[in-house]
Design an enzyme around this catalytic site. Structure first.
Site, PDB file in Angstrom:
ATOM      1  N   GLN A 100     -22.958 -29.599 -54.675  1.00  0.00           N
ATOM      2  CA  GLN A 100     -21.816 -29.304 -53.816  1.00  0.00           C
ATOM      3  C   GLN A 100     -20.557 -29.730 -54.557  1.00  0.00           C
ATOM      4  OE1 GLN A 100     -20.481 -31.651 -50.273  1.00  0.00           O
ATOM      5  NE2 GLN A 100     -21.321 -29.912 -49.140  1.00  0.00           N
ATOM      6  N   TYR A 170     -11.633 -30.584 -46.090  1.00  0.00           N
ATOM      7  CA  TYR A 170     -11.438 -30.909 -47.494  1.00  0.00           C
ATOM      8  C   TYR A 170     -10.301 -30.030 -48.021  1.00  0.00           C
ATOM      9  CZ  TYR A 170     -15.638 -33.865 -47.735  1.00  0.00           C
ATOM     10  OH  TYR A 170     -16.540 -34.877 -47.562  1.00  0.00           O
ATOM     11  N   ARG A 347     -30.372 -34.080 -41.081  1.00  0.00           N
ATOM     12  CA  ARG A 347     -30.915 -35.295 -40.464  1.00  0.00           C
ATOM     13  C   ARG A 347     -32.436 -35.261 -40.304  1.00  0.00           C
ATOM     14  NH1 ARG A 347     -26.956 -34.898 -35.457  1.00  0.00           N
ATOM     15  NH2 ARG A 347     -27.189 -32.719 -36.105  1.00  0.00           N
TER      16      ARG A 347
END
Length: 400
Positions: A100, A170, A347
């Site tokens: 990423q 971001y 998760r």
């Protein structure tokens, strides 16, 4: 056409994947000095050995001021050897690896990094208690070149996929959001202007790497705050990126690390744990009404981004990765039936790294993650991101 099996082999651009599952980029907290460690490699090998087809390393910064905080890896010659070792380890287990790649923009902690953060427009930083400065033309030229340099280095390191981070407020996302982008120049105003940086970066990276690796983008289906990217705006940005032809796929996310993080995660809101993990100024700020409103509460529902994601699926022909509350095999199969090419999980795999193997073997239909989100504050703790519930069940203190 028949609905594909989520565990069947497929391709992502030029990359062959053993199945259609992706470990989503979730910050690992295992690079205390900004370099790849054995702990980071082990963190990725766990879900790889557990059956995932593509694991995503988060978060790889393109520039020092683009780190979320000082422990983040900046892609460069000094980190190349470690990144190569990580890619080799993943490949040895039969999986592919994505990096990423991004610039944190206003989500960067300038005080931790030792250099002030930049964003589309100037604003106070709740993370560093400093002013974030508005990016100049020179900054945007430099950052675009930094994306290109990082992309080339990751190709040299053996990475298969480059995921361009265009979500969560971001840097690129801060340009897309009208509430964060108040510019009057060619980078602000109309959606086409606000999408200019996203398109410029994607084009520059694609021109650099060609067809050597896959290039994807993480894009917001909705930011979840007033002045953020709406679903309608996100769809239009996605159409522009698709028309440019520089991406092999998109991963649909949501929320804002700066303005509304729980919109992405849903479920439990661990305010006390977050406050305890933060520096004192941020901890005090979280006690104010503004600070308390930062940690909103959203009930968890399985596949919670599906309705929005389906709008993208209907509007686009580009391969899409379904993300958001994937915990059950049924959800994964439904995503395939809905026309999504990949399923990304976070998760659920942190709690049970071997979940996909057990699903494929018929030994599990769903994960045991309870979505308490107590894993989120652990990114700031010694030892890195982990599931406190799993540790407690194992008899290990959650703070270990």
């Amino acid at each position: 056409m028949a609905t594909p099996d989520v565990f069947s082999p497929t391709t992502l651009g030029p990359v062959r994947l053993r199945n259609r599952t992706v470990k989503a980029a979730t910050f690992e907290g295992r690079t205390p000095h900004g370099h790849v460690t054995d702990e980071l490699i082990d963190y990725h090998l766990a879900p790889v050995r557990g059956g995932v087809g593509l694991t995503t390393v988060a978060y790889l910064a393109v520039a020092p001021e683009g780190r979320t905080h000082r422990e983040v890896v900046v892609v460069g010659e000094d980190t190349l050897a470690g990144l190569t070792r990580l890619a080799d380890a993943v490949h040895a287990e039969g999986a592919a690896i994505a990096g990423q790649v991004g610039h944190a923009g206003p989500v960067a902690n300038g005080r931790s990094n030792g250099v002030k953060a930049i964003a589309a427009s100037g604003m106070p930083s709740p993370l560093s208690m400093q002013m974030i400065r508005s990016a100049t033309e020179a900054d945007l030229t430099r950052v675009t070149k930094a994306y290109v340099a990082a992309a080339r280095l990751l190709v040299r390191a053996g990475f298969d996929v480059l995921e361009l981070h265009m979500a969560h407020s971001y840097l690129i996302s801060s340009f897309l959001a009208p509430g964060l982008n108040r510019r009057k120049d060619r980078w602000g105003g109309s959606l086409e202007n606000r999408a200019r940086l996203a398109r410029q970066v994607a084009r520059a990276v694609r021109e650099e790497v060609g067809g050597e690796v896959a290039v994807t983008a993480k894009l917001s289906s909705s930011d979840g705050f007033k002045g953020g990217v709406t679903t309608e705006a996100g769809l239009e940005v996605a159409r522009l990126l698709e028309a440019d032809g520089n991406l092999d796929a998109m991963q649909l996310s949501g929320g804002s690390s700066l303005m509304n993080p729980m919109y992405l995660f849903r479920g439990g809101t661990p305010v006390a744990e977050f406050a305890a993990a933060m520096p004192l100024p941020v901890r005090l700020g979280m006690r104010t009404p503004v600070g308390r409103s930062f940690m909103k509460s959203y009930d968890f529902t399985e596949g919670y981004f599906r309705d929005k994601a389906l709008q993208f699926r209907e509007a686009l022909s580009l391969p899409l990765m379904f993300l958001g509350g994937v915990n059950r095999l049924e959800t994964m199969q439904q995503a395939m039936a809905d026309g999504f090419e990949f399923v990304a999980m976070g998760r659920a795999l942190l709690r049970e790294p071997d979940l996909l193997n057990r699903m494929q073997e018929g030994r599990a239909r769903e994960g045991v993650c309870i979505h308490c989100n107590r894993c989120m504050p652990t990114i700031y703790a010694d030892g890195g991101t982990r599931c406190p519930v799993a540790l407690e069940i194992a008899g290990t203190p959650a703070s270990a």
